[in-house]
Design an enzyme around this catalytic site. Sequence first.
Site, mmCIF file in Angstrom:
data_model
loop_
_atom_site.group_PDB
_atom_site.id
_atom_site.type_symbol
_atom_site.label_atom_id
_atom_site.label_comp_id
_atom_site.label_asym_id
_atom_site.label_seq_id
_atom_site.Cartn_x
_atom_site.Cartn_y
_atom_site.Cartn_z
ATOM 1 N N LYS A 153 49.251 36.926 53.037
ATOM 2 C CA LYS A 153 49.421 37.765 51.795
ATOM 3 C C LYS A 153 50.623 39.001 53.531
ATOM 4 O O LYS A 153 51.664 39.121 52.905
ATOM 5 C CB LYS A 153 49.140 39.281 51.528
ATOM 6 C CG LYS A 153 48.287 38.247 50.057
ATOM 7 C CD LYS A 153 46.982 38.972 49.590
ATOM 8 C CE LYS A 153 46.346 38.740 48.157
ATOM 9 N NZ LYS A 153 45.077 38.811 48.230
ATOM 10 N N GLN B 251 41.415 43.514 48.056
ATOM 11 C CA GLN B 251 40.739 41.685 47.446
ATOM 12 C C GLN B 251 39.154 42.226 46.650
ATOM 13 O O GLN B 251 38.496 42.572 47.484
ATOM 14 C CB GLN B 251 40.618 41.415 49.101
ATOM 15 C CG GLN B 251 40.654 39.428 48.566
ATOM 16 C CD GLN B 251 41.642 38.633 48.017
ATOM 17 O OE1 GLN B 251 42.594 39.201 48.614
ATOM 18 N NE2 GLN B 251 41.170 37.854 47.966
ATOM 19 N N ASP C 217 48.154 44.128 41.945
ATOM 20 C CA ASP C 217 47.546 43.423 41.585
ATOM 21 C C ASP C 217 46.999 43.391 39.211
ATOM 22 O O ASP C 217 47.567 42.628 38.960
ATOM 23 C CB ASP C 217 46.187 43.655 41.952
ATOM 24 C CG ASP C 217 45.959 42.224 42.871
ATOM 25 O OD1 ASP C 217 46.717 41.263 42.724
ATOM 26 O OD2 ASP C 217 44.535 42.868 43.753
#
Length: 303
Positions: A51, A95, A118
């Site tokens: 990322k 994460q 997200d």
Amino acid sequence: MQVLAGKPVAELIRERLRQEVAKLRERGIAPSLHAILVGNDPASSVYVRAKAKACQELGFAAQTHHLPAETQPEDLFHLISSLNRDAQVDGILLQLPLPSHLPTPQFLSRIAPEKDVDGFHPENVGLLWQGRPRFVPCTPAGIMELFRFYGVELAGKRVVVVGRSDIVGKPMAALLLAAHATVTIAHSKTPNLEAVCQEAEVLVVAAGKPALIRAAHVRPGAVVVDVGVNRVEDKAWVMRLFPGDQERLAELHKKGYTLVGDVAYSEVAEKVRALTPVPGGVGPLTIAQLLANTLHACRLRRG
Ligand code: GUN
């Protein structure tokens, strides 16, 4: 059989993002993504590095906050709150999975909804199911881009999603419903999975079980999307599932594992109209979509 490669789709998205970020940078704005990684899960470390690299390539500002596995809840809450308040931060990504002593839902709810790239905050989940999405979870959003790119029709089609996770299965079903598909969500407790999957004109598999879906599961001519990324270390197993695949055996020998999808690729490929490879299918799209969400977050707050 058509191989539904993710790279060309991701490259289109990335090119658009590159241009839009360059325009924002001319106005002195650099869209920024802050990733939080707790502990040392090897797969998570790989994702977070990928990322950060993609951010750099496209002109985004990126920062990774790496916390030790034994981080206490109040310390993680504190970090999230400070990123929420920081006007320079556009996107926050926590994460997953978190170490088991940290309650995931409480932390996801603590991320400011307008920075939740997200799309896991309850407010964003609700908006998605109401058909007015703000941030769409990256993997399902990427799969929808894949369908658009390759001209896969969804309206009126029977689609089966295998897997009911908050990250892929559930948001995937919401997007497919919004695209007018008839959607079934199957999972580990579904009796006779074979019969359920055989109904599918489009099959999306996100179960996290290597080669769960065999030739007997698929309808001839179906379109199959394999979201699974599983590390497999057993050589005999790999030789059975991928007969003659020397590259895979070389990878296994070199790294000690090979990445395998949830679909038994060789045997399913013989029966279907189109199939995503692993790796190189859905994976590249997830990261492209994350950066698209980060740009969206930047625009929402900074115009
Ligand atoms: N772990 C596996 N997939 C994802 C994802 O899309 N987002 C986050 N935050 N964690 C993940």
